[in-house]
Scaffold this motif. Structure first.
Motif, mmCIF file in Angstrom:
data_model
loop_
_atom_site.group_PDB
_atom_site.id
_atom_site.type_symbol
_atom_site.label_atom_id
_atom_site.label_comp_id
_atom_site.label_asym_id
_atom_site.label_seq_id
_atom_site.Cartn_x
_atom_site.Cartn_y
_atom_site.Cartn_z
ATOM 1 N N LYS A 9 0.857 -1.189 0.000
ATOM 2 C CA LYS A 9 0.000 0.000 0.000
ATOM 3 C C LYS A 9 0.886 1.230 0.000
ATOM 4 N N SER A 10 1.129 1.812 -1.184
ATOM 5 C CA SER A 10 1.982 2.991 -1.286
ATOM 6 C C SER A 10 1.231 4.242 -0.841
ATOM 7 N N ILE A 11 1.987 5.205 -0.335
ATOM 8 C CA ILE A 11 1.429 6.520 -0.003
ATOM 9 C C ILE A 11 1.298 7.296 -1.307
ATOM 10 N N ARG A 12 0.088 7.685 -1.635
ATOM 11 C CA ARG A 12 -0.177 8.397 -2.881
ATOM 12 C C ARG A 12 0.045 9.898 -2.671
ATOM 13 N N VAL A 13 0.913 10.498 -3.502
ATOM 14 C CA VAL A 13 1.304 11.895 -3.317
ATOM 15 C C VAL A 13 0.963 12.726 -4.556
ATOM 16 N N LEU A 14 0.379 13.890 -4.310
ATOM 17 C CA LEU A 14 0.175 14.900 -5.350
ATOM 18 C C LEU A 14 1.247 15.961 -5.160
ATOM 19 N N LEU A 15 1.899 16.352 -6.238
ATOM 20 C CA LEU A 15 2.999 17.307 -6.180
ATOM 21 C C LEU A 15 2.637 18.568 -6.970
ATOM 22 N N ALA A 16 2.626 19.715 -6.299
ATOM 23 C CA ALA A 16 2.316 20.996 -6.949
ATOM 24 C C ALA A 16 3.532 21.904 -6.857
ATOM 25 N N GLU A 17 4.161 22.153 -7.991
ATOM 26 C CA GLU A 17 5.396 22.952 -8.068
ATOM 27 C C GLU A 17 5.465 23.553 -9.460
ATOM 28 N N ASP A 18 5.648 24.887 -9.550
ATOM 29 C CA ASP A 18 5.594 25.538 -10.861
ATOM 30 C C ASP A 18 6.906 25.436 -11.638
ATOM 31 N N GLN A 19 8.019 25.160 -10.979
ATOM 32 C CA GLN A 19 9.296 25.031 -11.679
ATOM 33 C C GLN A 19 9.461 23.586 -12.145
ATOM 34 N N VAL A 38 4.184 9.039 -6.523
ATOM 35 C CA VAL A 38 3.668 10.329 -6.982
ATOM 36 C C VAL A 38 2.620 10.052 -8.056
ATOM 37 N N VAL A 39 1.353 10.289 -7.715
ATOM 38 C CA VAL A 39 0.252 9.940 -8.619
ATOM 39 C C VAL A 39 -0.202 11.117 -9.475
ATOM 40 N N ALA A 40 0.220 12.357 -9.130
ATOM 41 C CA ALA A 40 -0.184 13.526 -9.914
ATOM 42 C C ALA A 40 0.831 14.643 -9.726
ATOM 43 N N GLN A 41 1.086 15.379 -10.812
ATOM 44 C CA GLN A 41 1.960 16.538 -10.772
ATOM 45 C C GLN A 41 1.242 17.701 -11.454
ATOM 46 N N VAL A 42 1.220 18.872 -10.804
ATOM 47 C CA VAL A 42 0.592 20.048 -11.398
ATOM 48 C C VAL A 42 1.535 21.240 -11.250
ATOM 49 N N ALA A 43 1.385 22.208 -12.154
ATOM 50 C CA ALA A 43 2.266 23.370 -12.166
ATOM 51 C C ALA A 43 1.566 24.651 -11.723
ATOM 52 N N THR A 44 0.237 24.607 -11.526
ATOM 53 C CA THR A 44 -0.515 25.797 -11.128
ATOM 54 C C THR A 44 -1.398 25.491 -9.927
ATOM 55 N N GLY A 45 -1.674 26.533 -9.158
ATOM 56 C CA GLY A 45 -2.536 26.356 -8.003
ATOM 57 C C GLY A 45 -3.956 25.992 -8.374
ATOM 58 N N ASP A 46 -4.428 26.524 -9.496
ATOM 59 C CA ASP A 46 -5.801 26.260 -9.931
ATOM 60 C C ASP A 46 -6.050 24.781 -10.224
ATOM 61 N N ALA A 47 -4.995 24.043 -10.530
ATOM 62 C CA ALA A 47 -5.155 22.634 -10.916
ATOM 63 C C ALA A 47 -5.117 21.678 -9.733
ATOM 64 N N ILE A 48 -4.805 22.170 -8.544
ATOM 65 C CA ILE A 48 -4.589 21.288 -7.397
ATOM 66 C C ILE A 48 -5.839 20.532 -6.987
ATOM 67 N N VAL A 49 -6.928 21.238 -6.771
ATOM 68 C CA VAL A 49 -8.141 20.589 -6.257
ATOM 69 C C VAL A 49 -8.683 19.571 -7.248
ATOM 70 N N ASP A 50 -8.745 19.942 -8.536
ATOM 71 C CA ASP A 50 -9.241 18.994 -9.547
ATOM 72 C C ASP A 50 -8.373 17.738 -9.593
ATOM 73 N N ALA A 51 -7.063 17.928 -9.510
ATOM 74 C CA ALA A 51 -6.152 16.770 -9.538
ATOM 75 C C ALA A 51 -6.343 15.899 -8.302
ATOM 76 N N ALA A 52 -6.586 16.539 -7.160
ATOM 77 C CA ALA A 52 -6.800 15.773 -5.933
ATOM 78 C C ALA A 52 -8.093 14.978 -5.994
ATOM 79 N N LEU A 53 -9.139 15.569 -6.533
ATOM 80 C CA LEU A 53 -10.416 14.867 -6.638
ATOM 81 C C LEU A 53 -10.332 13.722 -7.644
ATOM 82 N N LEU A 54 -9.496 13.877 -8.666
ATOM 83 C CA LEU A 54 -9.351 12.841 -9.677
ATOM 84 C C LEU A 54 -8.462 11.693 -9.211
ATOM 85 N N HIS A 55 -7.341 12.016 -8.597
ATOM 86 C CA HIS A 55 -6.338 10.994 -8.268
ATOM 87 C C HIS A 55 -6.388 10.516 -6.819
ATOM 88 N N ARG A 56 -7.112 11.237 -5.958
ATOM 89 C CA ARG A 56 -7.286 10.852 -4.563
ATOM 90 C C ARG A 56 -5.954 10.580 -3.844
#
Length: 210
Positions: A9-19, A38-56
């Motif tokens: 059971k891996s720890i699922r991580v979302l990573l938000a970093e613009d660089q 790392v199950v999701a990577q986003v470069a903007t703040g606006d994308a964080i919540v949608d990515a979290a709801l999608l990838h949990r």
């Protein structure tokens, strides 16, 4: 790391970093941990919540200064829309005011980027167990700095006063009268011990109040 070598059971991580380079390096290094994915990577703040709801993800690792929406504002939205996701703030800017705002937004941890990746991995595991993880030096600085003296409206006015905006511009943006804007600016200048609104805005940002 190959899936067969990962924990069951891996720890699922979302990573938000613009660089992009920093984001890729973090994803690569964290992916080498046997129990982290790392199950999701986003470069903007606006994308964080949608990515979290999608990838949990179990943990969201957020920078603060992101395009579109700050990591602090995104943390507050995650608290409401994805309450099972723990938030760990990872930033270059270890400002006392940022720490206070992160805790108010429901973040479970606050670290600066100059630490070793092994420490970051340990922190991810710790926040998942319910612990709060805060950089010790920053915690001490936040205690000595005291609370933000600016009201929410004074912060709004200082934020709107950048880029050479006039009092009339600020009043229009915030739907306030010009005299009210002047009063807020005067109060903010006094509280920050500065000479003008530009200095007040700069001082407030250095403290992490904006």
């Amino acid at each position: 790391m190959p899936r067969e070598h990962r924990a069951a059971k891996s720890i699922r991580v979302l990573l938000a970093e613009d660089q992009g380079m920093m984001r890729g390096a973090l994803a690569l290094l964290l992916g080498m941990e046997a129990d982290i994915e790392v199950v999701a990577q986003v470069a903007t703040g606006d994308a964080i919540v949608d990515a979290a709801l999608l990838h949990r993800p179990d943990v969201a690792l957020l920078d603060i200064e992101l395009p579109g929406m700050s990591g602090l504002d995104a943390a507050a939205e995650l608290r409401d829309q994805a309450p099972d996701c723990r938030v760990l703030i990872l930033t270059t800017f270890g400002r006392p005011g940022y720490l206070r705002r992160a805790m108010e937004a429901g973040a479970a941890g606050f670290l600066v980027k100059d630490g070793p990746v092994e420490e970051l991995a340990v922190s991810i595991r710790r926040v998942l167990t319910g612990e709060t993880v805060i950089d010790p030096a920053l915690a001490a600085a936040a205690l000595s700095a005291g609370p933000n003296p600016l009201t929410a409206r004074e912060c709004d006015v200082l934020k709107a006063s950048t880029d050479g905006a006039t009092v009339a511009d600020i009043a229009g943006r915030l739907h306030l009268s010009e005299s009210t804007v002047r009063n807020y600016l005067s109060s903010a200048i006094g509280k920050t011990g500065t000479r003008n609104r530009m200095e007040a805005g700069r001082a407030a940002r250095q403290q992490g109040w904006l």
